[in-house]
Design a protein around this motif. Structure first.
Motif, PDB file in Angstrom:
ATOM      1  N   ARG A 237       2.175  -3.828  -7.456  1.00 49.70           N
ATOM      2  CA  ARG A 237       3.610  -3.611  -7.377  1.00 49.70           C
ATOM      3  C   ARG A 237       4.234  -4.810  -6.669  1.00 49.70           C
ATOM      4  O   ARG A 237       5.052  -5.501  -7.223  1.00 49.70           O
ATOM      5  CB  ARG A 237       3.892  -2.320  -6.624  1.00 49.70           C
ATOM      6  CG  ARG A 237       5.283  -1.818  -6.910  1.00 49.70           C
ATOM      7  CD  ARG A 237       5.648  -0.637  -6.032  1.00 49.70           C
ATOM      8  NE  ARG A 237       4.770   0.494  -6.204  1.00 49.70           N
ATOM      9  CZ  ARG A 237       4.481   1.354  -5.220  1.00 49.70           C
ATOM     10  NH1 ARG A 237       4.979   1.185  -4.009  1.00 49.70           N
ATOM     11  NH2 ARG A 237       3.682   2.373  -5.436  1.00 49.70           N
TER      12      ARG A 237
ATOM     13  N   ASP B  68      -1.194  -1.437  -4.876  1.00 47.81           N
ATOM     14  CA  ASP B  68       0.259  -1.359  -4.762  1.00 47.81           C
ATOM     15  C   ASP B  68       0.804  -2.559  -4.002  1.00 47.81           C
ATOM     16  O   ASP B  68       1.711  -3.227  -4.454  1.00 47.81           O
ATOM     17  CB  ASP B  68       0.653  -0.052  -4.071  1.00 47.81           C
ATOM     18  CG  ASP B  68       0.301   1.153  -4.930  1.00 47.81           C
ATOM     19  OD1 ASP B  68       0.120   0.961  -6.152  1.00 47.81           O
ATOM     20  OD2 ASP B  68       0.197   2.260  -4.401  1.00 47.81           O
TER      21      ASP B  68
ATOM     22  N   GLU C 291       0.022  -9.892 -12.737  1.00 45.83           N
ATOM     23  CA  GLU C 291       1.025  -8.986 -13.299  1.00 45.83           C
ATOM     24  C   GLU C 291       1.594  -8.170 -12.157  1.00 45.83           C
ATOM     25  O   GLU C 291       0.846  -7.588 -11.384  1.00 45.83           O
ATOM     26  CB  GLU C 291       0.383  -8.081 -14.350  1.00 45.83           C
ATOM     27  CG  GLU C 291      -0.018  -8.843 -15.592  1.00 45.83           C
ATOM     28  CD  GLU C 291      -0.659  -7.963 -16.644  1.00 45.83           C
ATOM     29  OE1 GLU C 291      -0.683  -8.364 -17.805  1.00 45.83           O
ATOM     30  OE2 GLU C 291      -1.155  -6.877 -16.301  1.00 45.83           O
TER      31      GLU C 291
ATOM     32  N   ARG D 136      -3.218  -7.414 -10.325  1.00 48.10           N
ATOM     33  CA  ARG D 136      -2.112  -6.581 -10.781  1.00 48.10           C
ATOM     34  C   ARG D 136      -1.625  -5.727  -9.617  1.00 48.10           C
ATOM     35  O   ARG D 136      -2.439  -5.160  -8.890  1.00 48.10           O
ATOM     36  CB  ARG D 136      -2.563  -5.634 -11.895  1.00 48.10           C
ATOM     37  CG  ARG D 136      -3.069  -6.322 -13.125  1.00 48.10           C
ATOM     38  CD  ARG D 136      -3.163  -5.334 -14.269  1.00 48.10           C
ATOM     39  NE  ARG D 136      -3.642  -5.988 -15.462  1.00 48.10           N
ATOM     40  CZ  ARG D 136      -4.928  -6.033 -15.826  1.00 48.10           C
ATOM     41  NH1 ARG D 136      -5.832  -5.476 -15.073  1.00 48.10           N
ATOM     42  NH2 ARG D 136      -5.279  -6.652 -16.921  1.00 48.10           N
TER      43      ARG D 136
END
Lengths: 247, 212
Positions: free
Chosen positions: A214, A199, A228, A212
């Motif tokens: 948040r 996250d 990403e 990847r």
């Protein structure tokens, strides 16, 4: 050599003490205290295990608290509550514990499952390394997946993990005090991973194919193939990122 | 049989969960290790999941996580047996199985003072299959005998129960995975039941009643 089994007040179990050079067949004890050099030929169960010196357990170890100053080797898996290591611990067949405090080196052939790992030194795990809190100053070598709610690694040596996943992942480079007239190339540790997913991700000195998350921050010294992110993405000038996409 | 896969990324998109949650659930063994399938893709290695299983599981976790703690949930999803054992009257009163099925079970394997989780599981599966009409009473006998004799060896694993028929003859067996089984044309697959899903249903059913 002196091996003595003194009866303990609690629950009819004896204590095992080995002072000097000794060996034991294993079994159930209240407390085990080893000062010196010892081999235990079999499975051991105890509430406290203390080792100052060298202990080699040829079976498995099931115990409450474990503290070791020196060297310890367990051949067939270890289950414990709180472990504190100053020196070296080697476990074959997996290590399960509540907390693990390391000052030195922990090697596990198999996987490491703990609530909390904290320490300085080297963590080298051939399988998965899972925990709620994994905080290491030093280097890690994880054969499979490093999975934790909070992962914080301060890199003091070359590190590697196939996959890192979790809630909050922070990889920092070490703070080096520059020595006058002396420059040690490669002394700054770096981390290499196939993928890092979480996250909140903050990375420094990290090489990864995919990141990847948040909120992602890619700091100095990173080489990332693809990022990403969902909410926020920041990148340091000293970072190389092949491609970044918002998803 | 279950070649329909979903990538991790797509899963997060569909279900709206975060990486943190997914990894937390993996740590707590809410999602079994063998559902994480690694395959190579253009970015290197990617993780995929069996689509139907994982979406159903994630939905269940999201729906139940307010009522049960993650550890309790892990217990529900674990393929290993629960601890509880119940008396026959409790089984009926708590509506876990019907009297009819219980009588049939007792007829086959004898009256028992208390039923362990494995016994209850067997009765539960028996009832489920009888009710759905897939299983005849004679085959029920096969089921109870097979479960009794062999389930212990597969306990804790993701066992499957399979019933095939050929020319009116039924063959029932337990296996660790029925994915790679091929028969001649005359064989009809009648039942293919993953035991773990029944364990899940049963545990939920037993939990429900305890809380009520």
């Amino acid at each position: 050599m002196k091996v003595s089994g003194a009866s303990s007040t609690s629950a009819q179990l004896n204590d095992l003490r080995i002072t000097g050079n000794g060996s034991s067949g294993g079994g159930s004890y209240a407390k085990i205290k080893i000062m010196g050099d010892s081999i235990i030929h079999g499975d051991v169960e105890c509430s406290h295990f203390k080792c100052m010196g060298t202990a080699s357990i040829e079976g498995s170890l099931k115990s409450g608290n474990v503290s070791c100053t020196g060297n310890m080797k367990v051949h067939q898996g270890m289950h414990s509550e709180d472990i504190s290591i100053m020196g070296e611990l080697e476990v074959m067949g997996g290590l399960n514990a509540q907390t693990l405090k390391v000052n030195g080196e922990v090697r596990v052939e198999g996987s490491l499952n703990v609530e909390k790992v904290k320490g300085q030194g080297t963590l080298s795990i051939s399988g998965d390394c899972q925990g709620e809190e994994i905080i290491i100053r030093g280097s890690v070598d994880i054969g499979n997946m490093l999975n934790g709610e909070v992962i914080e690694i301060k890199l003091y040596g070359p590190s590697r993990a196939r996959e890192i996943g979790g809630g909050k992942i922070t990889i920092n480079k070490a703070m080096m005090i520059p020595l006058i007239g002396k420059y040690a190339p490669g002394a700054n540790g770096a981390l290499q991973a196939d993928s890092i997913e979480g996250d909140e991700i903050r990375l420094e000195n990290t090489k990864a194919a995919v990141v990847r998350g948040r909120n992602v921050y890619i700091g100095a010294g990173c080489e990332i193939g693809l990022v990403e992110y969902k909410n926020e993405y920041k990148q340091d000038n000293g970072a190389e990122v092949g491609q970044y996409n918002r998803i | 049989m279950d070649d329909d896969l979903i990538s991790k990324k797509e899963l997060l998109e569909i279900t709206g969960i975060s990486y943190g949650q997914l990894y937390r659930w993996k740590r707590k063994s809410l999602i079994p290790e063998d559902w994480f399938i690694r395959k190579s893709s253009y970015t290197g290695q990617e993780t995929f999941f069996p689509r139907h299983k994982i979406i159903a599981r994630v939905d269940k976790i999201i729906n139940m996580k307010d009522d049960l703690s993650l550890d309790e949930l892990a217990d529900v999803f674990s393929p290993s047996a629960g601890e509880t054992s119940l008396r026959s009257t409790e089984l009926i009163e708590r509506n876990i199985v019907s009297l009819l099925t219980l009588d049939l079970y007792v007829e086959i394997s004898g009256q028992q003072e208390e039923f362990t989780f494995d016994h209850i599981l067997c009765i539960y599966i028996l009832e489920k299959l009888l009710k759905s009409g897939e299983l005849s009473r004679e085959e029920g006998l096969l089921l109870v005998r097979t479960m009794e004799e062999h389930y212990g060896k597969l306990a804790g694993k993701n066992a499957e129960l399979v019933l095939i028929r050929k020319m009116g003859v039924s063959i029932l067996f337990l296996t660790e995975s029925a994915d790679q089984l091929y028969f001649d044309k005359g064989v009809k697959w009648v039942i293919r039941l993953p035991i773990a899903s029944s364990i899940e249903e049963l545990k939920l059913k037993m939990n429900e009643r305890e809380e009520a």
